[in-house]
Every structure is written in structure tokens, then in C-alpha cells.
Design a protein around this motif. Structure first.
Motif, PDB file in Angstrom:
ATOM      1  N   ARG A 360       1.084  -1.094   0.044  1.00  0.00           N
ATOM      2  CA  ARG A 360       0.156  -0.064  -0.151  1.00  0.00           C
ATOM      3  C   ARG A 360       0.787   1.132   0.015  1.00  0.00           C
ATOM      4  N   GLY A 361       0.281   2.233  -0.725  1.00  0.00           N
ATOM      5  CA  GLY A 361       1.384   3.566  -0.834  1.00  0.00           C
ATOM      6  C   GLY A 361       0.776   4.386  -2.020  1.00  0.00           C
ATOM      7  N   PRO A 362       1.612   5.516  -2.103  1.00  0.00           N
ATOM      8  CA  PRO A 362       1.127   6.650  -3.017  1.00  0.00           C
ATOM      9  C   PRO A 362       1.490   6.144  -4.497  1.00  0.00           C
ATOM     10  N   ASN A 363       2.314   5.062  -4.699  1.00  0.00           N
ATOM     11  CA  ASN A 363       2.264   4.647  -6.129  1.00  0.00           C
ATOM     12  C   ASN A 363       1.460   3.545  -6.473  1.00  0.00           C
ATOM     13  N   VAL A 364       0.371   3.080  -5.654  1.00  0.00           N
ATOM     14  CA  VAL A 364      -0.350   1.949  -5.912  1.00  0.00           C
ATOM     15  C   VAL A 364      -1.672   2.291  -6.546  1.00  0.00           C
TER      16      VAL A 364
END
Length: 507
Positions: A360-364
Motif C-alpha cells: 500500500r502506498g502513494p504509487n499503488v
């Protein structure tokens, strides 16, 4: 970098005088000229009635125009780059599935996509490189006339910049929408992992219809105010000349490309010495440890294996630069998103235990396009499920042990095909290997493998099976080993284990 950054503002924030896009035999495009080209293209797309989030299909040869058109289209709408090698039926599926509002092709280049677009009523815009201009400069025309211009308005951080299809090994390919936020976050993660600076230059040999080339090479470099030397595509015979001309500091590739480069390295010692690389990156499939060792010995620089996928805008983990350790056979440490090993219920497993790799994270990506069933099964408790099985060691390095759907179930005994791959790749005559499930009337599935031998080397099926039997338990030894000139690949250029037995006529 600001959290509201888009692909365009990422470029606009840098020094306009710095080199941005280079290519063999032409002048280099500066960041300032790149921005002008992007803005002119956005104005042309607006003149053609294209709005943010409209899908614009791009079918162009690999090279600087492809790189710049991706950046420009993403700044106006949603870029949908497609493999120029697709057949007519494939183009028909993708243009229809995308509901493309426009198609960009190169003037004078014939492609079956033209007939498909005409049949479907998709307007065709032709791109013409500027004769004698710097790398990646072009004009757009429609029906033989320059494309009309309107006021340029730009896509925002949450608009979809890029849509790519997953390879669809088991079913219809799924659309992965990636926002500007996703792409800029991922480019920043790669920039950080590789410690890229404005002095770096990447030789891009990856296709620019693939997330690895678009983000792993192109956008990560521009994020660091570094430059990219855009080749016409991978060619082992020309690679060293390009490396020399580019004065490159690094390159990124898939393992099969690294292996082809190594076969030409001995006769290109002078170039290797003259253009001392700072690092080599490997991603998109597993790098055999012997290949990593040979690359490091040949080029005298660290080889960083990373782990990426389209849904993560490419990078998830990476082996770090020195002085931290690089661990062959692992894909390194978390390098961007949060990475965890979860059980089937979405609970974190203790360190060392094997389970599903989740991120999970801002690039997903926030989810597949118009596919509620895939989204319901693809996410668990806010985590994206990669479908890969793996485990962390005590220092946080991740080892991928297999694809959950690719596990071979031999009468209840679960076999990770990658383990069989690695055993075969340890044989000195083997260049490539892929293990897969072979249907079996009593056991359900049996192990088989396809192998490509190194140039000038020989080995028999019996010899390879005996070699593996000295390394793995009997039930893991392939029943069949097929010696092939090349391993069949799917639409994205990767070998696909699922369905391999059918493709090879064994099922």
C-alpha cells in the motif's frame, strides 16, 4: 517534490537548460524544449476535442518521439501506449476495451492499427519527427493538415495519466489506471533507490509501452533532472555503441537482455572501461544469481535487482546501493510503498514466514477500471494483493518464492516453479529456463520445463534432469525438459507459465 505534482509540473520544476531526452545521432532535447513540445501537443489535443481522462492510444516505434508523446499525452489526457508488434485482432481488442478517443501513429509507418481505428471510427493523428530537430521533437497532423490548436489546459494530480493492461495470463486482460500522483510517487521512489542526480544518464533499451521503460527509466530520470538516451529498442549488437555515444552512467533491463549483453561484453572491453557505469538495474522478472555475479564482475559496478509490477506504477522493493548489502536471489528491501507478508485473511505474518506479498502506498493504483470482481479479490483490508508468495529475512530483504496461481500441485505436493528454474539455470549450458505445470491424469499436475541453451553449448534432456535431481527432491524434478530456440512469450513480452503446456502442445 510537491504532493500535487503532475508529470508536467515534475518537468517544469527543473532547470530548463538541462539535457532531458537524447537519442542516437541527433541533438539532445533540453528540459525547456521538452516542456514547449509538451505544451504544443496538449494544445493540439485540446484543439482535437480531447479532455482529461479521455484515452489516447499511442502506437509508435521505440525512441525519443515515443517518450515525449507519452509525457505530452499524459499531461492532457490518459496515455494508452500499445505494443506496435500487435496483430490486427489484438489492436481491435485493445482499442475497443479502452474506448480510445484518438490514435497517434507515426507518419509513413504502416500498421494494422490504422485499419482497426478506421473501422471503429477512432480519429487518427499522425506524428512527424522534426527533420534535423533535437531528439523527440515532432509535429501532429490530422487528414494531412496540421492539428488545430486550442488553449492548453493540463491534467491534474488525480487524473489518470496512464492506463496499461495486465498481461492476462488466466483471463481477459485488466485495465490498470495510474494517476499522476501514482507515477510521480513511483518515479521519486526509483530516483531515491538509485540515488539519481542531474549528472546521470540512462540508456533506455526497454519498450516504452511497458511500465518498466516508462517509469523505471524515463520518468525516474526526469524526476532527478537527469537525462535519458532513447534507443530504437533492445539490440545486443548495438548496445555498447549506444552506451558509448550516450556517455551513460546506468541502464535498466530485464534478465534476458542482461544475458544477451553479457554475450557481447568480451569484445567490447574498451567501451566498458571508458564508460564506467555507476550501477545496473534489473527488474520485471527474476535475475539468476550467477547472471548478477557475472554482470558485476564484467562491468565493475553494483547490480540492483528490484521488484515491480504495473499496479504499483512499477517499483515496490529494490536491493540498495553500497555500502548496504545486495543479496542475490532477493528483490531487496521496501523501496517506496509499504510492503507486508499477509495470510489469506489479511493478517501480517511474523518475519520469516511465507505468505502473500501485499503493498500500500502513494504509487499503488486505486483499483482496476470497471472491474468490481477483480477489485474485490485484488485488495484486502486496504492492501493490494500482488499474487506473489514470499518472505522477509531478518534484515528486511524480500525473497519471492512463487506466484500463488502458478504453484504446481503434484498430487498435493506444492512446488514453486522458480525453484526449478533456479536449479536449471545453475547448469553452465542453460541460458533461460521456465518451469510450468504439465497436466497429469493421476497426480493432477506434473513438473515440466522449457530451456534455451547458451550459444555454442550443448546438453541433453536426460543430463539436465539428472543435474536438477542432485539439487532438488525427486518430486520437484521435471518429468519433461524441452530444449527450445526461444521460450514463447505473452503479449507483454514475458514468458507466462500459466498455459505454457498448451502453448507448447503438451496438454
Amino acid at each position: 517534490m510537491a504532493s500535487n505534482t503532475t508529470v508536467r509540473t515534475l518537468i517544469a520544476e527543473g532547470d530548463a537548460g538541462r539535457a532531458a531526452i537524447a537519442a542516437p545521432g541527433v541533438a539532445t532535447l533540453s528540459r525547456g524544449r521538452l516542456l514547449q513540445q509538451i505544451d504544443a501537443t496538449v494544445a493540439a489535443l485540446r484543439g482535437l476535442g480531447i479532455k482529461p481522462n479521455d484515452r489516447v492510444a499511442i502506437v509508435l516505434p521505440n525512441g525519443p518521439e515515443m517518450a515525449v508523446s507519452f509525457l505530452a499525452v499524459a499531461s492532457a489526457a490518459t496515455a494508452a501506449p500499445l505494443n506496435p508488434a500487435y496483430r490486427e485482432e489484438e489492436f481491435d481488442f485493445y482499442l475497443g476495451d479502452l474506448e480510445a478517443k484518438l490514435l497517434i501513429v507515426q507518419a509513413g509507418v504502416e500498421s494494422p492499427v490504422r485499419a482497426v481505428a478506421e473501422r471503429r471510427g477512432v480519429p487518427i493523428v499522425e506524428l512527424t519527427p522534426v527533420a534535423g530537430g533535437p531528439a523527440g521533437s515532432f509535429g501532429l497532423s490530422r487528414n494531412g493538415q496540421p492539428a488545430p490548436s486550442a488553449a492548453a489546459s493540463f491534467a491534474g494530480p488525480d487524473d489518470v495519466a496512464l492506463v496499461l493492461h495486465t498481461s492476462g495470463t488466466t483471463s481477459r486482460p485488466k485495465q490498470v489506471p495510474l494517476s499522476h500522483r501514482n507515477l510521480v510517487a513511483s518515479a521519486g521512489h526509483i530516483r531515491g533507490a538509485l540515488a539519481l542526480t542531474p549528472q546521470d544518464r540512462c540508456v533506455n533499451i526497454m519498450p516504452l509501452f511497458h511500465i518498466h521503460g516508462l517509469i523505471g527509466a524515463l520518468l525516474s530520470s526526469l524526476s532527478a533532472e537527469a537525462s535519458v538516451f532513447c534507443t530504437p529498442g533492445f539490440n545486443a549488437l548495438k548496445f555498447f555503441a549506444w552506451l558509448d555515444e550516450a556517455e551513460a552512467t546506468w541502464y535498466t533491463a530485464v534478465p534476458t537482455m542482461h544475458q544477451a549483453i553479457l554475450t557481447r561484453a568480451e569484445r567490447n572491453r574498451e567501451v566498458i572501461q571508458r564508460r564506467k557505469l555507476r550501477l545496473i538495474r534489473s527488474s520485471s522478472s527474476s535475475l539468476p544469481p550467477p547472471v548478477m555475479a557475472e554482470l558485476e564482475a564484467t562491468f565493475g559496478c553494483p547490480v540492483l535487482e528490484s521488484y515491480g509490477m504495473t499496479e504499483a506504477s512499477h517499483q515496490m522493493t529494490s536491493n540498495p546501493l553500497p555500502p548496504r548489502a545486495r543479496k542475490p536471489g532477493t528483490v531487496g528491501i521496501a523501496a517506496g510503498p509499504e510492503v507486508a507478508i499477509l495470510d489469506g485473511e489479511g493478517n501480517k505474518l511474523p518475519q520469516g514466514e511465507e505468505g502473500e506479498v501485499c503493498i500500500r502506498g502513494p504509487n499503488v493504483t486505486l483499483g482496476y477500471f470497471a472491474n468490481p470482481a477483480a477489485n474485490a479479490s485484488g485488495f484486502i483490508r486496504g492492501w493490494f494483493r500482488t499474487g506473489d508468495q514470499g518472505r522477509f529475512d531478518g534484515e528486511g530483504y524480500l525473497t519471492i518464492t512463487g506466484r500463488l496461481k502458478e504453484m504446481i500441485n503434484r498430487g498435493g505436493e506444492k512446488i514453486a516453479p522458480r525453484e526449478v528454474d533456479e536449479a536449471l539455470l545453475a547448469h553452465p549450458a542453460v541460458a533461460q529456463a521456465i518451469a510450468f505445470a504439465l497436466p497429469h491424469d493421476k497426480l493432477g499436475e506434473e513438473v515440466a520445463a522449457a530451456v534455451v541453451l547458451r550459444e555454442g553449448q550443448s546438453a541433453e534432456e536426460k543430463e539436465l534432469r539428472e543435474f536438477v535431481s542432485r539439487r532438488l527432491a525427486d518430486f520437484k524434478v521435471p518429468k519433461r525438459v524441452l530444449l527450445l530456440p526461444e521460450i514463447p512469450k505473452g503479449a507483454t513480452g514475458k514468458p507466462q507459465r500459466i498455459g505454457m503446456a498448451q502453448r507448447l502442445g503438451l496438454a
